[in-house]
Each structure stands twice: as structure tokens, then as C-alpha cells.
Write an enzyme that holds these catalytic residues in place. Structure first.
Site, PDB file in Angstrom:
ATOM      1  CG  ASP A  10      -2.057   0.947   1.135  1.00 19.27           C
ATOM      2  OD1 ASP A  10      -2.332   1.442   0.017  1.00 19.27           O
ATOM      3  OD2 ASP A  10      -2.691   1.236   2.164  1.00 19.27           O
ATOM      4  CG  HIS A  27       0.499   2.071  -9.343  1.00 19.35           C
ATOM      5  ND1 HIS A  27       0.208   1.698  -8.060  1.00 19.35           N
ATOM      6  CD2 HIS A  27      -0.590   2.777  -9.783  1.00 19.35           C
ATOM      7  CE1 HIS A  27      -1.000   2.148  -7.720  1.00 19.35           C
ATOM      8  NE2 HIS A  27      -1.497   2.804  -8.739  1.00 19.35           N
ATOM      9  CG  LEU A 121       9.768 -16.792  -3.264  1.00 20.84           C
ATOM     10  CD1 LEU A 121       9.365 -16.891  -1.790  1.00 20.84           C
ATOM     11  CD2 LEU A 121      10.217 -15.364  -3.580  1.00 20.84           C
TER      12      LEU A 121
HETATM   13  C1  FPP Z   1      -1.631   0.143  -3.467  1.00 20.27           C
HETATM   14  O1  FPP Z   1      -1.224   1.485  -3.422  1.00 20.27           O
HETATM   15  C2  FPP Z   1      -1.049  -0.554  -4.615  1.00 20.27           C
HETATM   16  C3  FPP Z   1      -1.751  -1.123  -5.637  1.00 20.27           C
HETATM   17  C4  FPP Z   1      -3.219  -1.082  -5.708  1.00 20.27           C
HETATM   18  C5  FPP Z   1      -1.081  -1.772  -6.773  1.00 20.27           C
HETATM   19  C6  FPP Z   1       0.158  -2.556  -6.439  1.00 20.27           C
HETATM   20  C7  FPP Z   1       0.890  -2.825  -7.689  1.00 20.27           C
HETATM   21  C8  FPP Z   1       2.228  -2.759  -7.854  1.00 20.27           C
HETATM   22  C9  FPP Z   1       3.176  -2.525  -6.758  1.00 20.27           C
HETATM   23  C10 FPP Z   1       2.816  -2.903  -9.194  1.00 20.27           C
HETATM   24  C11 FPP Z   1       2.668  -4.193  -9.882  1.00 20.27           C
HETATM   25  C12 FPP Z   1       3.032  -5.380  -9.098  1.00 20.27           C
HETATM   26  C13 FPP Z   1       3.597  -6.506  -9.596  1.00 20.27           C
HETATM   27  C14 FPP Z   1       3.601  -7.708  -8.734  1.00 20.27           C
HETATM   28  C15 FPP Z   1       4.206  -6.611 -10.924  1.00 20.27           C
HETATM   29  P1  FPP Z   1      -2.336   2.594  -3.569  1.00 20.27           P
HETATM   30  O2  FPP Z   1      -2.458   2.959  -5.002  1.00 20.27           O
HETATM   31  O3  FPP Z   1      -3.598   2.140  -2.923  1.00 20.27           O
HETATM   32  O4  FPP Z   1      -1.703   3.770  -2.754  1.00 20.27           O
HETATM   33  P2  FPP Z   1      -2.483   4.873  -1.868  1.00 20.27           P
HETATM   34  O5  FPP Z   1      -3.187   4.107  -0.780  1.00 20.27           O
HETATM   35  O6  FPP Z   1      -1.372   5.729  -1.359  1.00 20.27           O
HETATM   36  O7  FPP Z   1      -3.422   5.593  -2.782  1.00 20.27           O
END
Ligand code: FPP
Length: 235
Positions: A10, A27, A121
Site C-alpha cells: 500500500d 506503481h 520461492l
Molecule cells: C496500493 O497502493 C497498490 C496497488 C493497488 C497496486 C500494487 C501494484 C504494484 C506494486 C505494481 C505491480 C506489481 C507486480 C507484482 C508486478 P495505492 O495505489 O492504494 O496507494 P495509496 O493508498 O497511497 O493511494
């Protein structure tokens, strides 16, 4: 050492906002953390790592962000699949794959096939995943077996239920980490984390590195895992 670590990644959006960038930049930076943590888990001989990459609820985000995340997933798997294989990492996916764009399904399946024989893993990506969806699917499948007469209702126990979840082939996580300060589970592995130790850190996911993983594991190692027993019974 935990055998299985699950992470709610997050804070990508907040990390980007603090830097005056668009959420999508967060991201992209999040992928750098994914790489580091996968490597870190491999080095520590952790057997399973589950990453919450996209929840069922994330489909409700603005289309531009959803599209960018799907593209990022496709390009990351395309770029990293060989690297995973070389490092003996087996890729797996849990979630409602039917929801994903065709190209995403194809790329994921190729990554899964390419790394199927890897014995280090196991990296499990939760994609279009939510725990309530998964539990309802399990209930429907079990009800269908009872209706068809192939399952006696008295034989429904915890082990049978677990075998109907998307995580049937993996042990339950012992440690669940959530980054970026929120202290909630957000529909992630609700059944499987019944006895997991929960670890919350203020660090945003794009800043999360091996050193933060080690801190979480050290914290986990200080916990007394009683599973309903008393401290004295554990001696
Ligand atoms: C949460 O942060 C994150 C996500 C919804 C997406 C996670 C994806 C990645 C890290 C990239 C792709 C992953 C892989 C495995 C290739 P948020 O957007 O909710 O952040 P915020 O709470 O600060 O708005």
C-alpha cells in the site's frame, strides 16, 4: 523464519503525491520494491510470498489507473519471467482471472508455465482477488458437490474448506505485512490469516526494501504464537 509471508503493498499513490508525481509513477516505483523483496525472500529461503497486487475493489479506480496497472503487470511479467526462472522462483496467481484483460491472462499463464518447475520461492500474485469472492466461490463449489451427492455434509471440515480456496496448494501465511500506515486487512486472505501475525509499517510500498522486510521478520520472531494455548503450555 516464517514459511509464508503475505504483503498488502500500500501507499504507491501517496508516495507519488508526496513527490508531486502522478499515482502511476508510484506503481512503477512499486515494481522496484517487488523485485527487491522477491530477491530478499529468496535469499532468506522463505518458501512462499503472496503479494496483493490488484483487489476486486481496485476495478472501481479511474479507468486510466486500472489500464496503467494492467499494462504494468503485463510488461513486468514479460520482462521478469526469465529472471524469475533463473532465480528458481515459481510464479503463481490467485484471483478471478476471468476478469483480467486477455493479454494479461496470456502473459501470466506464460510466466506460470515457464517457472512451473522452479523449486525455490513460490511468488503468488493476488490479481482481481478478494477474500469474500474466494469464500463465496468455495461455498458454491461445496454446495454443488453436496447437491450432486458426491460429498456428505458431515464431511465438511476446515481442511476440506481450505482445499476449495484458491490457496489450496499453499500453507497459510504466518506473517502478514501492510505498508503505508493503514491498519486493516482490505478483503485479503481472511480465512488464511486466522493465526497470522500482523505487522503494520508507515513505510510506503515504493520505499519498502529488504531492510524493512528484515525488521518485520525480526518483529515476528519476538511474537509468542500461542494458538489459543497459555504461555506455560508452550514450554
Ligand atoms: C496500493 O497502493 C497498490 C496497488 C493497488 C497496486 C500494487 C501494484 C504494484 C506494486 C505494481 C505491480 C506489481 C507486480 C507484482 C508486478 P495505492 O495505489 O492504494 O496507494 P495509496 O493508498 O497511497 O493511494
Amino acid at each position: 523464519m516464517p514459511e509464508h509471508i503475505a504483503i498488502i503493498m500500500d501507499g504507491n499513490g501517496r508516495w507519488a503525491k508526496e513527490k508531486g508525481e502522478s499515482r502511476i509513477v508510484g506503481h512503477y516505483e512499486g515494481v522496484v520494491s517487488v523485485r527487491d523483496i522477491v530477491e530478499g525472500c529468496g535469499e532468506l529461503n522463505i518458501k512462499y510470498l503472496t503479494l496483493y497486487a490488484f483487489s476486486t475493489e481496485n476495478w472501481n479506480r479511474p479507468k486510466v489507473e486500472v489500464d496503467a496497472l494492467m499494462e504494468l503487470l503485463v510488461s513486468t511479467i514479460r520482462k521478469e519471467a526469465d529472471h524469475l526462472k533463473r532465480n528458481n522462483v515459481r510464479l503463481q496467481v490467485i484471483g478471478n482471472m476471468d476478469d483480467l484483460p486477455e493479454i494479461c491472462k496470456i502473459e501470466m499463464q506464460e510466466g506460470i508455465d515457464l517457472t512451473a518447475d522452479c523449486t525455490g520461492l513460490t511468488l503468488i500474485l493476488a490479481l482481481s482477488y478478494s477474500s469474500k469472492w474466494e469464500i463465496l466461490e468455495a461455498v458454491k463449489a461445496i454446495a454443488a458437490e453436496v447437491k450432486a451427492g458426491s460429498l456428505d455434509i458431515n464431511n465438511i471440515d476446515e481442511a476440506l474448506f481450505a482445499r476449495h480456496l484458491t490457496t489450496a496448494n499453499y500453507p497459510d501465511p504466518e506473517l502478514l505485512i501492510r505498508t503505508s500506515g493503514e491498519c486493516r486487512i482490505s478483503n485479503f486472505l481472511l480465512y488464511q490469516i486466522a493465526y497470522a501475525e500482523l505487522y503494520f509499517t508507515e513505510v510506503h510500498w515504493p520505499d519498502f526494501r529488504k531492510v524493512h522486510l528484515y525488521e518485520a521478520i525480526k518483529d515476528y520472531q519476538l511474537r509468542e504464537r500461542r494458538f489459543g494455548k497459555t504461555s506455560e503450555q508452550l514450554i
